[in-house]
Design a protein around this motif. Sequence first.
Motif, mmCIF file in Angstrom:
data_model
loop_
_atom_site.group_PDB
_atom_site.id
_atom_site.type_symbol
_atom_site.label_atom_id
_atom_site.label_comp_id
_atom_site.label_asym_id
_atom_site.label_seq_id
_atom_site.Cartn_x
_atom_site.Cartn_y
_atom_site.Cartn_z
ATOM 1 N N LYS A 267 8.602 -7.918 -0.742
ATOM 2 C CA LYS A 267 7.245 -8.463 -0.825
ATOM 3 C C LYS A 267 6.461 -7.834 -1.974
ATOM 4 O O LYS A 267 6.568 -6.623 -2.220
ATOM 5 N N ASP A 268 5.695 -8.650 -2.672
ATOM 6 C CA ASP A 268 4.834 -8.205 -3.781
ATOM 7 C C ASP A 268 5.623 -7.347 -4.773
ATOM 8 O O ASP A 268 5.213 -6.233 -5.140
ATOM 9 N N ASP B 4 6.826 -12.256 -4.739
ATOM 10 C CA ASP B 4 7.883 -11.651 -3.924
ATOM 11 C C ASP B 4 9.215 -11.822 -4.645
ATOM 12 O O ASP B 4 9.382 -12.725 -5.469
#
Length: 207
Positions: free
Chosen positions: A61-62, A72
Amino acid sequence: MKKLISIILLVAMCLSLAACSDSKSNDNAKPLEPQVTQMKYICELATMQCYYHNVAKYFEKDASGALWWKKDRKFWVEYSGIVTIGIDASLVTMTIDGDAVTITIPPAKVFKCKVDEKTLSKDSFIVARDSAAVEAEHQSEAFKSAQAKMREAAEKDTALLASAQQRAQKLLEDYVANIGNSIGKTYTIKWVYISDETDTNTGSTES
């Protein structure tokens, strides 16, 4: 494999018979009977290699960008792997009391797991359209995760583990029966099973 094991058993018996023949004059010569060293070797030969095919998912994520422009990292890898399963031969023991042979044997276990790199190509990787860039380090991490999941799946496959143990037992039964046939004796095998909790269960067969 079956033919190879039969040849090995035959050679082992011939060597034992030759040793007995050469020492006929020795009153203390040990008679031909099943040997635990041969049983350990047979268990090593009974090791199985199983092939798994699966898809591993990687998600971070991120992974790149900043604020509202973060991305992501998402991709999938299709792979095949090899799982080696068998009996720990060092734990196999045997005692003989007349025509009764008691064999102690542990449950089958997973020895090792490995992703087969020969099955991997650029087509094995499927990167999500909106994913952050995928580098070699991310692929390596996905491989490690795939191997861990493959081992976990194999260790939970009770039918496969039982099959590996039964394979080893059948070869040991054949070995004891062949020794018995060569000296005109019918052995009864009593099995002592070592469980994961180190308790034992018993069973018996005739060979």
